[in-house]
Design a protein around this motif. Structure first.
Motif, PDB file in Angstrom:
ATOM      1  N   GLN A   1       0.832  -1.202   0.000  1.00 42.95           N
ATOM      2  CA  GLN A   1       0.000   0.000   0.000  1.00 42.95           C
ATOM      3  C   GLN A   1       0.867   1.253   0.000  1.00 42.95           C
ATOM      4  O   GLN A   1       0.590   2.208  -0.735  1.00 42.95           O
ATOM      5  CB  GLN A   1      -0.942   0.002   1.204  1.00 42.95           C
ATOM      6  N   ASN A   2       1.920   1.247   0.826  1.00 38.78           N
ATOM      7  CA  ASN A   2       2.833   2.400   0.844  1.00 38.78           C
ATOM      8  C   ASN A   2       3.493   2.583  -0.511  1.00 38.78           C
ATOM      9  O   ASN A   2       3.618   3.706  -1.000  1.00 38.78           O
ATOM     10  CB  ASN A   2       3.892   2.221   1.930  1.00 38.78           C
ATOM     11  N   GLU A   3       3.918   1.491  -1.108  1.00 36.58           N
ATOM     12  CA  GLU A   3       4.568   1.542  -2.421  1.00 36.58           C
ATOM     13  C   GLU A   3       3.614   2.111  -3.475  1.00 36.58           C
ATOM     14  O   GLU A   3       4.024   2.903  -4.323  1.00 36.58           O
ATOM     15  CB  GLU A   3       5.000   0.128  -2.812  1.00 36.58           C
ATOM     16  N   LEU A   4       2.355   1.725  -3.415  1.00 38.66           N
ATOM     17  CA  LEU A   4       1.380   2.172  -4.410  1.00 38.66           C
ATOM     18  C   LEU A   4       0.895   3.597  -4.165  1.00 38.66           C
ATOM     19  O   LEU A   4       0.700   4.361  -5.120  1.00 38.66           O
ATOM     20  CB  LEU A   4       0.172   1.222  -4.424  1.00 38.66           C
ATOM     21  N   PHE A   5       0.683   3.953  -2.905  1.00 37.22           N
ATOM     22  CA  PHE A   5       0.052   5.236  -2.616  1.00 37.22           C
ATOM     23  C   PHE A   5       1.037   6.390  -2.382  1.00 37.22           C
ATOM     24  O   PHE A   5       0.662   7.546  -2.552  1.00 37.22           O
ATOM     25  CB  PHE A   5      -0.897   5.106  -1.419  1.00 37.22           C
TER      26      PHE A   5
END
Length: 179
Positions: A120-124
């Motif tokens: 999620q961190n990587e995507l957002f």
């Protein structure tokens, strides 16, 4: 009288300058931006699919655990005096296997949770940076010094942008003798 007029004129000039020097403030609702941003929807779908993949791995292991447990319970029902020693040994081994498998399931759950969070961190993170950069660009275009985020998720009072030249942290530290 002349001094009074000069002092009055100087005061009027000072007040006029102060009024013109007021800093412009703005506000933004980042929830409204993120809700309608297509990249957020794409990232959310990717994160959800990744989470489902991780959950499928956990479910597979849980199903294996349940199958072994049922087999052990079925074997325990067949316990007789004749097969007691053999079956007790098998059930002891199965119990050890189940404990190990239970530990692996918990470890997989912990790792999966971390993996999903990292994904999620990587995507957002890039999307959040794009939005923050856009807020800063619009603020600069409009000559705003501070932009407050009025979204509910940010507590209705976060600063979305500020002009770094207005930071008085160093001056406050100096006044307090902090290096």
């Amino acid at each position: 009288m002349r001094k009074l007029i000069i002092a009055f004129s100087a005061g009027l000039l000072l007040i006029t300058n102060l009024l013109h020097a007021q800093q412009k403030l703005g506000h933004v609702n980042s929830d409204a931006i993120f809700t309608n941003y297509s990249e957020v929807k794409t990232a959310a779908t990717a994160a959800e699919n990744f989470g489902k993949t991780k959950q499928a791995e956990i479910d597979k292991m849980v199903n294996e655990f349940q199958a072994k447990l049922k087999t052990a319970q079925d074997k325990q029902k067949t316990l007789t005096a004749a097969n007691k020693d053999k079956l007790t040994k098998e059930l002891g081994n199965t119990e050890t296997e189940l404990k190990d498998l239970g530990g692996k399931i918990e470890a997989l759950r912990t790792k999966s949770s971390k993996d999903v969070s990292d994904k999620q961190n990587e995507l957002f993170a890039p999307i959040q940076k794009k939005v923050a950069d856009a807020i800063a660009a619009v603020a600069k275009e409009k000559g705003l010094v501070y932009v407050f985020d009025t979204s509910k998720s940010q507590g209705n009072n976060s600063i979305g942008y500020y002009n770094p030249s207005d930071d008085i942290t160093a001056a406050v530290k100096a006044k307090l003798g902090i290096k």
